[in-house]
Design a protein around this motif. Structure first.
Motif, PDB file in Angstrom:
ATOM      1  N   LEU A   1      59.865 100.495   2.333  1.00 33.48           N
ATOM      2  CA  LEU A   1      59.519 100.317   3.737  1.00 33.48           C
ATOM      3  C   LEU A   1      58.250  99.476   3.892  1.00 33.48           C
ATOM      4  CD1 LEU A   1      60.224 103.901   5.133  1.00 33.48           C
ATOM      5  CD2 LEU A   1      61.615 101.842   5.428  1.00 33.48           C
ATOM      6  N   ALA A   2      57.350  99.575   2.919  1.00 27.84           N
ATOM      7  CA  ALA A   2      56.102  98.821   2.940  1.00 27.84           C
ATOM      8  C   ALA A   2      55.662  98.608   1.501  1.00 27.84           C
ATOM      9  CB  ALA A   2      55.029  99.572   3.725  1.00 27.84           C
ATOM     10  N   THR A   3      54.702  97.714   1.309  1.00 26.19           N
ATOM     11  CA  THR A   3      54.187  97.477  -0.037  1.00 26.19           C
ATOM     12  C   THR A   3      53.481  98.729  -0.555  1.00 26.19           C
ATOM     13  OG1 THR A   3      52.110  96.594   0.832  1.00 26.19           O
ATOM     14  CG2 THR A   3      53.883  95.014   0.398  1.00 26.19           C
ATOM     15  N   HIS A   4      53.549  98.955  -1.870  1.00 24.68           N
ATOM     16  CA  HIS A   4      52.899 100.123  -2.451  1.00 24.68           C
ATOM     17  C   HIS A   4      51.383 100.060  -2.294  1.00 24.68           C
ATOM     18  CE1 HIS A   4      56.546 101.787  -3.987  1.00 24.68           C
ATOM     19  NE2 HIS A   4      56.782 100.777  -4.807  1.00 24.68           N
ATOM     20  N   GLU A   5      50.822  98.880  -2.474  1.00 26.04           N
ATOM     21  CA  GLU A   5      49.385  98.686  -2.315  1.00 26.04           C
ATOM     22  C   GLU A   5      49.179  97.669  -1.194  1.00 26.04           C
ATOM     23  OE1 GLU A   5      50.706  98.234  -5.552  1.00 26.04           O
ATOM     24  OE2 GLU A   5      50.267 100.296  -6.143  1.00 26.04           O
ATOM     25  N   ALA A   6      48.449  98.064  -0.174  1.00 26.41           N
ATOM     26  CA  ALA A   6      48.273  97.207   0.992  1.00 26.41           C
ATOM     27  C   ALA A   6      47.534  95.927   0.619  1.00 26.41           C
ATOM     28  CB  ALA A   6      47.511  97.956   2.073  1.00 26.41           C
ATOM     29  N   GLY A   7      47.999  94.810   1.167  1.00 24.64           N
ATOM     30  CA  GLY A   7      47.343  93.537   0.933  1.00 24.64           C
ATOM     31  C   GLY A   7      46.304  93.234   2.002  1.00 24.64           C
ATOM     32  N   ASP A   8      45.582  92.138   1.830  1.00 17.48           N
ATOM     33  CA  ASP A   8      44.574  91.746   2.813  1.00 17.48           C
ATOM     34  C   ASP A   8      45.232  90.974   3.959  1.00 17.48           C
ATOM     35  OD1 ASP A   8      45.062  89.184   1.826  1.00 17.48           O
ATOM     36  OD2 ASP A   8      43.274  89.147   0.576  1.00 17.48           O
ATOM     37  N   ARG A   9      44.406  90.513   4.904  1.00 16.78           N
ATOM     38  CA  ARG A   9      44.944  89.866   6.109  1.00 16.78           C
ATOM     39  C   ARG A   9      45.708  88.598   5.771  1.00 16.78           C
ATOM     40  NH1 ARG A   9      40.270  89.177  10.411  1.00 16.78           N
ATOM     41  NH2 ARG A   9      42.032  88.237  11.533  1.00 16.78           N
ATOM     42  N   TRP A  10      45.226  87.822   4.816  1.00 14.56           N
ATOM     43  CA  TRP A  10      45.908  86.579   4.444  1.00 14.56           C
ATOM     44  C   TRP A  10      47.289  86.894   3.869  1.00 14.56           C
ATOM     45  CZ3 TRP A  10      43.911  82.549   0.301  1.00 14.56           C
ATOM     46  CH2 TRP A  10      44.690  81.384   0.401  1.00 14.56           C
ATOM     47  N   GLU A  11      47.350  87.869   2.962  1.00 12.72           N
ATOM     48  CA  GLU A  11      48.646  88.241   2.403  1.00 12.72           C
ATOM     49  C   GLU A  11      49.599  88.720   3.488  1.00 12.72           C
ATOM     50  OE1 GLU A  11      50.280  91.999   0.019  1.00 12.72           O
ATOM     51  OE2 GLU A  11      48.986  90.744  -1.245  1.00 12.72           O
ATOM     52  N   ARG A  12      49.120  89.563   4.372  1.00 13.75           N
ATOM     53  CA  ARG A  12      49.985  90.081   5.428  1.00 13.75           C
ATOM     54  C   ARG A  12      50.502  88.960   6.328  1.00 13.75           C
ATOM     55  NH1 ARG A  12      45.866  94.029   5.578  1.00 13.75           N
ATOM     56  NH2 ARG A  12      45.069  93.224   7.572  1.00 13.75           N
ATOM     57  N   ALA A  13      49.647  87.971   6.602  1.00 19.92           N
ATOM     58  CA  ALA A  13      50.077  86.838   7.422  1.00 19.92           C
ATOM     59  C   ALA A  13      51.165  86.025   6.716  1.00 19.92           C
ATOM     60  CB  ALA A  13      48.877  85.952   7.757  1.00 19.92           C
ATOM     61  N   LEU A  14      51.003  85.823   5.413  1.00 22.23           N
ATOM     62  CA  LEU A  14      52.015  85.089   4.655  1.00 22.23           C
ATOM     63  C   LEU A  14      53.345  85.844   4.632  1.00 22.23           C
ATOM     64  CD1 LEU A  14      49.849  83.862   1.642  1.00 22.23           C
ATOM     65  CD2 LEU A  14      50.869  82.426   3.426  1.00 22.23           C
ATOM     66  N   LEU A  15      53.298  87.154   4.446  1.00 22.07           N
ATOM     67  CA  LEU A  15      54.533  87.935   4.410  1.00 22.07           C
ATOM     68  C   LEU A  15      55.204  87.954   5.774  1.00 22.07           C
ATOM     69  CD1 LEU A  15      53.503  90.921   2.103  1.00 22.07           C
ATOM     70  CD2 LEU A  15      54.670  88.785   1.498  1.00 22.07           C
ATOM     71  N   ARG A  16      54.418  88.007   6.854  1.00 24.83           N
ATOM     72  CA  ARG A  16      55.016  87.929   8.193  1.00 24.83           C
ATOM     73  C   ARG A  16      55.699  86.576   8.399  1.00 24.83           C
ATOM     74  NH1 ARG A  16      50.184  90.494   9.845  1.00 24.83           N
ATOM     75  NH2 ARG A  16      49.328  88.481  10.526  1.00 24.83           N
ATOM     76  N   ALA A  17      55.061  85.515   7.924  1.00 23.17           N
ATOM     77  CA  ALA A  17      55.658  84.188   8.057  1.00 23.17           C
ATOM     78  C   ALA A  17      56.964  84.095   7.284  1.00 23.17           C
ATOM     79  CB  ALA A  17      54.676  83.119   7.566  1.00 23.17           C
TER      80      ALA A  17
ATOM     81  N   ALA B   1      41.078  83.857  -8.530  1.00 31.82           N
ATOM     82  CA  ALA B   1      41.424  82.430  -8.527  1.00 31.82           C
ATOM     83  C   ALA B   1      42.946  82.236  -8.548  1.00 31.82           C
ATOM     84  CB  ALA B   1      40.785  81.735  -9.725  1.00 31.82           C
ATOM     85  N   LYS B   2      43.635  83.025  -9.383  1.00 32.18           N
ATOM     86  CA  LYS B   2      45.089  82.888  -9.467  1.00 32.18           C
ATOM     87  C   LYS B   2      45.763  83.353  -8.179  1.00 32.18           C
ATOM     88  CE  LYS B   2      45.451  83.130 -14.500  1.00 32.18           C
ATOM     89  NZ  LYS B   2      45.967  83.886 -15.673  1.00 32.18           N
ATOM     90  N   THR B   3      45.212  84.382  -7.542  1.00 29.78           N
ATOM     91  CA  THR B   3      45.752  84.821  -6.262  1.00 29.78           C
ATOM     92  C   THR B   3      45.604  83.719  -5.223  1.00 29.78           C
ATOM     93  OG1 THR B   3      45.325  87.159  -6.693  1.00 29.78           O
ATOM     94  CG2 THR B   3      45.462  86.490  -4.384  1.00 29.78           C
ATOM     95  N   PHE B   4      44.455  83.046  -5.202  1.00 31.01           N
ATOM     96  CA  PHE B   4      44.221  81.955  -4.260  1.00 31.01           C
ATOM     97  C   PHE B   4      45.240  80.833  -4.460  1.00 31.01           C
ATOM     98  CE2 PHE B   4      42.115  77.940  -3.098  1.00 31.01           C
ATOM     99  CZ  PHE B   4      41.793  78.210  -1.771  1.00 31.01           C
ATOM    100  N   VAL B   5      45.463  80.448  -5.702  1.00 39.95           N
ATOM    101  CA  VAL B   5      46.406  79.371  -5.999  1.00 39.95           C
ATOM    102  C   VAL B   5      47.834  79.790  -5.617  1.00 39.95           C
ATOM    103  CG1 VAL B   5      47.449  78.022  -7.857  1.00 39.95           C
ATOM    104  CG2 VAL B   5      44.965  78.368  -7.802  1.00 39.95           C
ATOM    105  N   ARG B   6      48.209  81.032  -5.931  1.00 45.50           N
ATOM    106  CA  ARG B   6      49.551  81.507  -5.591  1.00 45.50           C
ATOM    107  C   ARG B   6      49.775  81.472  -4.072  1.00 45.50           C
ATOM    108  NH1 ARG B   6      52.936  85.359  -8.442  1.00 45.50           N
ATOM    109  NH2 ARG B   6      52.719  85.079 -10.694  1.00 45.50           N
ATOM    110  N   ARG B   7      48.763  81.834  -3.334  1.00 44.57           N
ATOM    111  CA  ARG B   7      48.936  81.853  -1.881  1.00 44.57           C
ATOM    112  C   ARG B   7      49.058  80.455  -1.298  1.00 44.57           C
ATOM    113  NH1 ARG B   7      45.138  87.041  -0.132  1.00 44.57           N
ATOM    114  NH2 ARG B   7      46.352  88.558  -1.334  1.00 44.57           N
ATOM    115  N   LEU B   8      48.342  79.506  -1.863  1.00 40.36           N
ATOM    116  CA  LEU B   8      48.536  78.121  -1.442  1.00 40.36           C
ATOM    117  C   LEU B   8      49.961  77.674  -1.749  1.00 40.36           C
ATOM    118  CD1 LEU B   8      45.187  76.403  -2.536  1.00 40.36           C
ATOM    119  CD2 LEU B   8      45.850  77.189  -0.243  1.00 40.36           C
TER     120      LEU B   8
END
Length: 367
Positions: A106-122, A76-83
């Motif tokens: 060079l990259a995150t230590h623990e790979a994130g999901d597609r939503w996280e990766r999209a936010l970081l690219r943005a 739930a907290k991850t969802f709110v943070r991403r919004l």
């Protein structure tokens, strides 16, 4: 206002920089605290909160490990943070707020999901300037890149003396993640036929599973001891001071604050060979950073321990002084502000304006 007047104002006024970490706590990375302390009176340092990020007034957003903004302690907290992060990206886009990003990894230590990766690219697409800690870190094109070294910890931790050393003591310290190769170190040490040698493991494992794996690998060897938790600064200084050699057998290494910390406290380091570790070895002076290729073996440990016992003096930390590092960051902030008022590319040369005007800000020795 003329372009000259805008440039003069941007070069002299006090600037507000919102750092992407929440403030000064007992577990805040000392690199971040020393950085903010080094920025001087030209910068108003602001610590991160979502209220400040979304509603406050600041001139520059400085990102460190931006994936942390997208992760919470629960689903739930991850969802709110991403919004909230989506709203922040929209705000800096609308207001044309300069974003400066320090490339710690060079990259995150623990790979994130597609939503996280999209936010970081943005967020990457809206980054104005990139700070790298060594000259080998690749950064995206069309933006400014500046190299500013990782500062030392000499003034942060109590300095141990040579009398604190336990002969034959090998130390691994830091947050224990799978890629850091602690189990490889335990295996190589177990095969080291030297009853006077000892191995100390100090740091918090990333997971209970990893902690159990380390405990199991250490069973049966009385020469191995551990303190598997977060250590306070004075505790960590004592652990480093007691070591004769710090071994960081990372399976992947690019930048290492742990290596800088060990060297800052006058302890030699053994690390895997690579372009960044060989560069660090050359900068620190003979014997202070030993490297190895291939798997870690008991022979490599034996040779490194023998060399450490003969080492005298101190590593060369002159290029890691915080005064020059702070000044270089202020220049990077100001250049990022200027670049928001300039065309992105010089169409005659094809060179990004910010990259051409800023370039590599190599902190001079002794600053």
């Amino acid at each position: 206002m003329s372009d000259e007047n805008q440039h003069a104002t941007a070069s002299t006024k006090r600037i507000g920089v919102l750092q992407s970490f929440p403030g000064r706590g007992p577990q805040t990375n000392p690199y971040l605290l020393q950085l903010t302390d080094s920025l001087g009176s030209d910068v108003e340092v602001m610590y991160f909160s979502w209220r400040t990020a979304l509603l406050g007034s600041y001139d520059v957003l400085h990102l460190h490990w931006p994936e942390r903004l997208a992760r919470g302690s629960s689903t739930a907290k991850t969802f709110v943070r991403r919004l909230a992060l989506m709203a922040l990206i929209a705000r800096i886009s609308r207001r044309k707020t300069p974003v400066v990003r320090t490339m710690h990894n060079l990259a995150t230590h623990e790979a994130g999901d597609r939503w996280e990766r999209a936010l970081l690219r943005a967020m990457d697409a809206r980054t104005t300037a990139w700070i790298r800690l060594n000259p080998f870190t690749p950064t995206p094109s069309e933006v400014s890149t500046v190299t500013i070294r990782h500062g030392h910890y000499r003034d942060w931790y109590p300095q141990p003396s040579s009398s604190d050393v336990i002969p034959g003591r090998i130390l691994f310290f830091g947050l224990i993640r799978p890629y850091k190769g602690v189990e490889d170190l335990i295996g190589a040490f177990a095969a080291l036929d030297d009853p006077s040698a000892s191995l100390r493991l100090a740091g918090k494992p990333k997971s209970a599973e990893l902690a159990g794996s380390i405990a199991a690998a250490s069973l049966g060897d009385h020469r191995v001891s551990s303190v598997l938790r977060h250590l306070a600064d004075d505790e960590l200084s004592q652990e480093i001071g007691a070591s004769q050699l710090v071994v960081l057998p990372y399976r992947a290494v690019h930048n290492s604050g742990a290596a800088i910390l060990a060297l800052s406290l006058g302890r030699p380091v053994l690390m895997p060979s690579g372009e960044t570790t060989e560069w660090l070895s050359e900068e620190m002076g003979p014997g202070w950073v030993r490297t190895f290729a291939g798997p870690l073996t008991p022979e490599i440990l034996r040779e490194a321990l023998a060399a450490a016992a003969e080492l005298a003096g101190h590593p060369d930390l002159s290029r890691l002084e915080w005064r020059g590092i702070g000044e270089a960051h202020v220049r990077a902030y100001r250049a990022a502000i200027r670049s928001t008022h300039a065309p992105r590319t010089d169409h005659a040369s094809g060179t990004p304006v910010a990259a051409r005007t800023q370039g590599v800000d190599d902190v001079p020795a002794g600053r």
